[in-house]
Design a protein around this motif. Structure first.
Motif, short mmCIF file in Angstrom:
data_model
loop_
_atom_site.label_atom_id
_atom_site.label_comp_id
_atom_site.label_asym_id
_atom_site.label_seq_id
_atom_site.Cartn_x
_atom_site.Cartn_y
_atom_site.Cartn_z
N TRP A 1 24.70 36.15 -37.41
CA TRP A 1 23.74 36.65 -36.41
C TRP A 1 24.47 37.44 -35.32
O TRP A 1 24.06 38.55 -34.95
N LEU A 2 25.54 36.86 -34.79
CA LEU A 2 26.28 37.51 -33.72
C LEU A 2 26.91 38.82 -34.17
O LEU A 2 27.03 39.78 -33.40
N GLN A 3 27.29 38.87 -35.43
CA GLN A 3 27.91 40.09 -35.97
C GLN A 3 26.87 41.18 -36.25
O GLN A 3 27.13 42.37 -36.03
N GLU A 4 25.70 40.79 -36.73
CA GLU A 4 24.72 41.75 -37.19
C GLU A 4 23.69 42.14 -36.12
O GLU A 4 22.93 43.09 -36.32
N ALA A 5 23.63 41.41 -35.03
CA ALA A 5 22.65 41.74 -33.99
C ALA A 5 22.87 43.17 -33.49
O ALA A 5 24.02 43.59 -33.28
N PRO A 6 21.81 43.96 -33.32
CA PRO A 6 21.97 45.35 -32.85
C PRO A 6 22.62 45.39 -31.48
O PRO A 6 22.52 44.44 -30.69
N PRO A 7 23.30 46.50 -31.16
CA PRO A 7 24.00 46.60 -29.87
C PRO A 7 23.11 46.31 -28.66
O PRO A 7 23.56 45.69 -27.70
N ILE B 1 20.98 37.49 -18.49
CA ILE B 1 21.29 36.27 -19.23
C ILE B 1 22.30 36.57 -20.33
O ILE B 1 22.48 37.72 -20.74
N LYS B 2 22.95 35.52 -20.80
CA LYS B 2 23.79 35.56 -21.98
C LYS B 2 23.33 34.42 -22.89
O LYS B 2 23.47 33.25 -22.54
N ALA B 3 22.78 34.76 -24.04
CA ALA B 3 22.29 33.76 -24.97
C ALA B 3 23.40 33.39 -25.95
O ALA B 3 24.04 34.26 -26.53
N ILE B 4 23.63 32.10 -26.13
CA ILE B 4 24.67 31.62 -27.03
C ILE B 4 24.04 30.78 -28.14
O ILE B 4 22.85 30.46 -28.09
N ASP B 5 24.82 30.43 -29.14
CA ASP B 5 24.40 29.53 -30.23
C ASP B 5 23.08 29.95 -30.88
O ASP B 5 22.11 29.17 -30.91
N PRO B 6 22.99 31.17 -31.42
CA PRO B 6 21.76 31.57 -32.10
C PRO B 6 21.53 30.72 -33.35
O PRO B 6 22.47 30.14 -33.91
N ARG B 7 20.30 30.70 -33.81
CA ARG B 7 19.96 29.88 -34.98
C ARG B 7 20.55 30.48 -36.26
O ARG B 7 21.27 29.81 -36.99
N GLY B 8 20.22 31.73 -36.54
CA GLY B 8 20.80 32.42 -37.68
C GLY B 8 20.21 32.05 -39.03
O GLY B 8 20.61 32.63 -40.05
N LEU B 9 19.29 31.09 -39.08
CA LEU B 9 18.69 30.65 -40.34
C LEU B 9 17.18 30.59 -40.22
O LEU B 9 16.63 30.14 -39.21
N VAL B 10 16.49 31.05 -41.27
CA VAL B 10 15.06 30.78 -41.44
C VAL B 10 14.95 30.10 -42.80
O VAL B 10 15.18 30.73 -43.84
N GLY B 11 14.63 28.82 -42.80
CA GLY B 11 14.75 28.05 -44.02
C GLY B 11 16.22 27.92 -44.37
O GLY B 11 17.03 27.49 -43.57
N TRP C 1 28.30 29.73 -40.49
CA TRP C 1 28.30 31.09 -41.01
C TRP C 1 27.04 31.84 -40.59
O TRP C 1 27.08 33.05 -40.32
N ALA C 2 25.91 31.16 -40.54
CA ALA C 2 24.67 31.81 -40.13
C ALA C 2 24.74 32.27 -38.68
O ALA C 2 24.30 33.37 -38.34
N GLU C 3 25.30 31.43 -37.81
CA GLU C 3 25.43 31.82 -36.41
C GLU C 3 26.38 33.00 -36.25
O GLU C 3 26.11 33.94 -35.49
#
Length: 531
Positions: free
Chosen positions: A254-260, A409-419, A249-251
């Motif tokens: 992140w992909l949904q909320e990242a700015p355009p 580049i195309k970055a995949i698999d973002p972390r999406g979590l801090v703690g 869900w965190a990943e």
């Protein structure tokens, strides 16, 4: 009689593939975390196996050792030979004698070739309009001729084409045919057909790595995923699922909320949900090479790599320009400082490793792993006052694709979590450290087993397979600066060391890899201390 098996990889790939991976012989193309020849040899089996390579191509020591392990002899040939000439040269140079000979094109993988049969040619269905050799047969499955078709021609509907695996009953007769037809492979095969009854065989799955389009299609079949998640790819989408609901869900968040402006550099989210007790999200599948493949197995030159690094810098600048309301120092503390000691304690519990005892690297004294972890915290500069900004959180080479056409580049698999908190915000220094742990720490080489780690008591050593691009890529990363933070600043170097310390217990199933992580942490710490 055991047949001689030739993998014909005596010329480098065409311009399309060379632009993506560098001038490699096709059998050395990267396929996930290995080279194509490893898949080919696993399918062929047997003992009299020969890999035909250009005589000017220099194999690395690691590839030479791997081929020895696989009981394969290298057959070097002059460059510029036609395929039939190359077959003749290879058979003569190895002294094949009058024995069956099986030939596999170097850009081809047949999952279940007819290894026990002689005088057969494996056929398959045409999948595109590249140039192929169509197979004509009589009513009983006997091959009467191979017919060349040109690129762009549709060919005859339902007509099988030569898939790249040929089993000939007589090497002597094959040599005569190829010589008689002046090195024209298809004409030589047709000459052989006139004197031998050769059958059409349907092999197992046929994968063609010889063209840019077919390479990425074929790579789908051998895509692997890590043990703690599952990636399902259908050629249109990539679905990542796991029982670790918070991570997935965190990943997706992140992909949904990242700015355009950031999403331009990332995989496109198509949907998310839950199914069969697992959470999942789907992104558009990208037919692009992964930087870890290019770094470990590719042969790209300086300029392509500098363009790749420039795109990484563009991505980082875009992320760093979008700040949140929190503290970057607090995010970095949660990401690096808080977890490292806990991970080391877990490593000690599971293995009995003396994390409190002094160590050494190649004879140079080092503090204990715990002391190193504690000393790293001071170097993080957690009083910098830096604001949090959009960050990826796992920006290593294995999570970065590269589109050479648009140089992005195309970055995949973002972390999406801090703690435990889902967020798109974190600290720039952490992303730079993730990049450095691939460039400087050479993480992807460790994962691929392209290094040698040794331990003698408390002393560790580590030797990596030389990669031509690595020294100047490291220098270019050192010259990079984003929002005043250098690509190899003291804080970035310190976090890079902590990454190798914290990942040790995550690889409990690979003791050799854990040893390499310990050795690399010691090596990088000593380098950091000298700066």
């Amino acid at each position: 009689m055991e047949p001689v098996r030739l993998i014909m990889s005596g010329a480098v790939v065409g311009q399309e593939l060379a632009a993506e991976f560098g001038p490699l012989p096709p059998s050395l193309l990267p396929v996930g975390t290995q080279r194509l020849y490893e898949l080919q040899l696993a399918a062929l089996g047997g003992t009299r196996q020969h890999l035909v390579l250009p005589e000017t191509f220099e194999l690395s020591a690691f590839d030479r050792e791997r081929l020895v392990e696989l009981n394969v002899e290298i057959a070097p040939i002059p460059e510029g030979l036609r395929l039939g000439e190359a077959v003749v040269y290879a058979l003569n140079s190895i002294g094949a004698g009058d024995t069956p000979v099986h030939i596999l094109h170097g850009d081809t993988l047949i999952a279940e070739p007819p290894l026990s049969e002689a005088d057969v040619i494996v056929g398959g269905r045409r999948s595109n309009e590249y140039a192929w050799a169509e197979i004509d047969t009589d009513g009983e499955g006997r091959i009467t001729a191979l017919v060349d078709t040109r690129a762009g021609e549709e060919g005859r509907e339902h007509q099988p084409v030569a898939a790249g695996y040929f089993a000939f009953g007589s090497a002597v007769d094959l040599l005569r045919s190829m010589t008689r037809m002046r090195g024209d492979f298809v004409a030589g095969v047709n000459h052989y057909l006139a004197g031998h009854s050769v059958k059409l065989a349907r092999g197992g799955r046929w994968l063609d790595f010889g063209h840019l389009q077919t390479f990425f299609q074929s790579r789908l079949a051998v895509t692997t995923a890590r043990a703690f998640n599952t990636v399902r790819i259908d050629g249109l989408t990539a679905r990542k699922s796991s029982q670790d609901e918070a991570k997935i869900w965190a990943e997706a968040h992140w992909l949904q909320e990242a700015p355009p402006a950031v999403q331009v550099y990332c995989g496109r989210l198509l949907g998310f949900g839950a199914e069969d007790g697992k959470s999942f999200y789907e992104t558009e599948y990208e037919y692009l090479p992964v930087l870890s493949e290019l770094f470990v197995y590719g042969a790209l030159g300086r300029q392509p790599w500098l363009r790749i690094l420039a795109s990484c810098e563009d991505f980082l600048r875009t992320c760093a320009g979008i700040t949140g309301s929190g503290s970057g120092d607090a995010a970095l503390k949660a990401l690096a400082a808080d977890k490292t000691l806990a991970r080391l304690e877990r490593f000690a519990r599971e293995t009995g490793f003396p994390i409190d005892a002094p160590l050494s690297f190649e004879g140079r004294a080092c503090p204990s792993l715990v002391s190193i972890a504690e000393r790293l915290v001071a170097a993080y500069d957690l009083q910098s006052g830096a604001p949090e900004s959009v960050f990826h959180g796992d920006l290593c080479f294995s999570n970065i694709l590269y589109d050479s056409r648009v140089r992005r580049i195309k970055a995949i698999d973002p972390r999406g979590l801090v703690g435990e908190r889902p967020t798109i915000y974190g600290d720039l220094r952490y992303d730079l450290a993730k990049l450095a742990h691939s460039v400087v720490g050479r993480y992807d080489q460790i994962i691929a087993g392209r290094c040698r780690a040794e331990r003698h008591g408390e002393d560790f050593s580590l030797a990596f397979e030389p990669i031509a691009c690595q020294p100047w890529l490291e220098a270019a990363l050192g010259d990079l600066s984003v929002r005043g933070v250098g690509g190899l600043s003291p804080a970035v170097r310190a976090v890079t060391v902590s990454l190798f310390l914290s990942m040790i217990p995550l690889h409990a199933d690979k003791p050799e890899r854990q040893k390499a992580f310990v050795a690399n942490a010691l090596k990088l710490f000593l380098q950091m201390e000298r700066q």
